[in-house]
Design a protein around this motif. Sequence first.
Motif, PDB file in Angstrom:
ATOM      1  N   HIS A 145       1.143  -4.881  -0.956  1.00 43.72           N
ATOM      2  CA  HIS A 145       0.360  -3.882  -0.236  1.00 43.72           C
ATOM      3  C   HIS A 145      -0.463  -4.452   0.920  1.00 43.72           C
ATOM      4  CE1 HIS A 145      -1.981  -0.333   0.585  1.00 43.72           C
ATOM      5  NE2 HIS A 145      -3.111  -0.958   0.305  1.00 43.72           N
ATOM      6  N   GLU A 180      -1.471   3.815  -7.600  1.00 46.25           N
ATOM      7  CA  GLU A 180      -0.879   4.759  -6.650  1.00 46.25           C
ATOM      8  C   GLU A 180      -0.461   4.094  -5.348  1.00 46.25           C
ATOM      9  OE1 GLU A 180      -1.684   9.243  -4.929  1.00 46.25           O
ATOM     10  OE2 GLU A 180      -3.400   8.037  -5.594  1.00 46.25           O
ATOM     11  N   ARG A 181      -1.225   3.119  -4.855  1.00 48.46           N
ATOM     12  CA  ARG A 181      -0.849   2.486  -3.586  1.00 48.46           C
ATOM     13  C   ARG A 181       0.468   1.731  -3.719  1.00 48.46           C
ATOM     14  NH1 ARG A 181      -5.707   1.399   0.333  1.00 48.46           N
ATOM     15  NH2 ARG A 181      -7.244   2.855  -0.480  1.00 48.46           N
ATOM     16  N   ARG A 194       3.207   4.352  -3.566  1.00 54.86           N
ATOM     17  CA  ARG A 194       3.487   4.816  -2.201  1.00 54.86           C
ATOM     18  C   ARG A 194       4.349   3.810  -1.445  1.00 54.86           C
ATOM     19  NH1 ARG A 194      -2.198   6.581  -1.636  1.00 54.86           N
ATOM     20  NH2 ARG A 194      -2.533   4.821  -0.208  1.00 54.86           N
ATOM     21  N   GLU A 195       4.066   2.507  -1.645  1.00 55.46           N
ATOM     22  CA  GLU A 195       4.836   1.475  -0.957  1.00 55.46           C
ATOM     23  C   GLU A 195       6.277   1.408  -1.459  1.00 55.46           C
ATOM     24  OE1 GLU A 195       3.773  -0.354   1.497  1.00 55.46           O
ATOM     25  OE2 GLU A 195       1.607   0.012   1.453  1.00 55.46           O
ATOM     26  N   MET A 234       8.185   3.999  -2.793  1.00 51.26           N
ATOM     27  CA  MET A 234       8.996   5.227  -2.768  1.00 51.26           C
ATOM     28  C   MET A 234      10.224   5.106  -1.877  1.00 51.26           C
ATOM     29  SD  MET A 234       6.049   8.186  -2.653  1.00 51.26           S
ATOM     30  CE  MET A 234       7.243   9.499  -2.362  1.00 51.26           C
ATOM     31  N   LYS A 275       9.895   8.289  -6.981  1.00 44.52           N
ATOM     32  CA  LYS A 275       8.872   9.324  -6.859  1.00 44.52           C
ATOM     33  C   LYS A 275       7.765   9.042  -7.867  1.00 44.52           C
ATOM     34  CE  LYS A 275      11.784  13.088  -5.122  1.00 44.52           C
ATOM     35  NZ  LYS A 275      12.191  14.509  -5.317  1.00 44.52           N
ATOM     36  N   TYR A 276       6.648   9.727  -7.683  1.00 41.59           N
ATOM     37  CA  TYR A 276       5.572   9.576  -8.668  1.00 41.59           C
ATOM     38  C   TYR A 276       4.784  10.869  -8.776  1.00 41.59           C
ATOM     39  CZ  TYR A 276       2.121   8.930  -4.877  1.00 41.59           C
ATOM     40  OH  TYR A 276       1.312   9.086  -3.783  1.00 41.59           O
TER      41      TYR A 276
END
Length: 300
Positions: A110, A247-248, A251-252, A254, A260-261
Motif C-alpha cells: 500500500h 480495507e486498504r 482496494r489495492e 481488487m 471484491k469485498y
Amino acid sequence: MDLKDIDLNLLVVFQQLYMERRVSVVAEKLGLTQPAVSNALSRLRKMMDDELFLRTGRGMEPTPYASQLAEPIAYALATIRETLERRVEFDPAHSTRRFTIAMTDLGVIHLLPRLMSTLALMAPGVTISTVRNTASDLGEDMEAGRVDFAIGLLPQLKSGFFQRRLFKQRYVCMFRSGHALDRKKITVKDFESAQHAVVIAGGTGHAMLDQTIERRGITRKVMLTVPHFVALGHILASTDMIASVPERYARESMQPFGLKYLPHPVPLPEFGVSLFWHAKFNREPGSLWLRKAVLDLFSD
C-alpha cells in the motif's frame, strides 16, 4: 588537573571576566549575583593555583597566566557552542542516504509505490530498504539506528518511542468476483459457513481480529493459514475461500486479482496504522525530512 573536576560554568565566568573586567557587569550579563561571580572566581583561583584577576582602579586586571589561558579557553568554548548549535542539514536532492523501514507486506503493497514515486522526484539518490516489523528485536534495532522507522500496528513500541497516526482502517471480507457470497451483504451465518484463508501476522496488532472473532463465539472453517498477505490475492482469485483483510489492502487487490469485498459481518474495532521512531533520532535532520514526507503522503 583532572578534566572531570572542571566545571564548564567556571570557564564561562572566566571568559566573561576577561572581557568585561568588572564583577558587576559579568553578573548582569550572565544573570548571576555578584557573590556568585566572586565565588566562581575563588574556585577558579584554587583550581588554577593562580590569582588570575587582580583588583585595580581600572577593574579586574588579568595576571600573565590568565592572559595565557584566555585565547585557548575562548576557542574551546566557541567550539563547544558551535557543536551544540550545529544542525547538519539534510539535502534530499543530493543525498545518497539509505533509510531502513520496518513494515508488513501490507505496508509494502500500500505505501511503497507512492513513497518511491515521491522520492524519485524529491530525492532521486535516496534509497529504501524494508525489513519485517514483526522481528522480536525491532525496538533494539531502532534504538541502535539500524532501523530508521516502523510503520504499522505495533503496541509493543512504547517507552522511548514517538509515534504519529497515519490513518485508521476497518476489516472487510474479500473474495473472488462471482463467488457465492458476491452479493450486497454477508451475514454472520454466511461467514461461518464459508471456507477461510487466514493470515497469521505474528508480532503485530492484527491478532486482535482473531481474538475478537473467537470472543464472540464465531467459528470459521479455516482451510489455509499463511504468514503474510503477499500471496493472498492469488489464492482468493483461484479458490472459493474468503479472507478478513484491512480495507486498504482490499482496494489495492481488487483490480489486479479480480476480487471484491463487502463490509465485515462481525463488529470489529477499527485499528490505527502509525509511524514510529526512536526518541534518540527525534531531531535528526534526515529522519525529520523522511518522517514529514511519509506524513504528508499518508496521514489522514
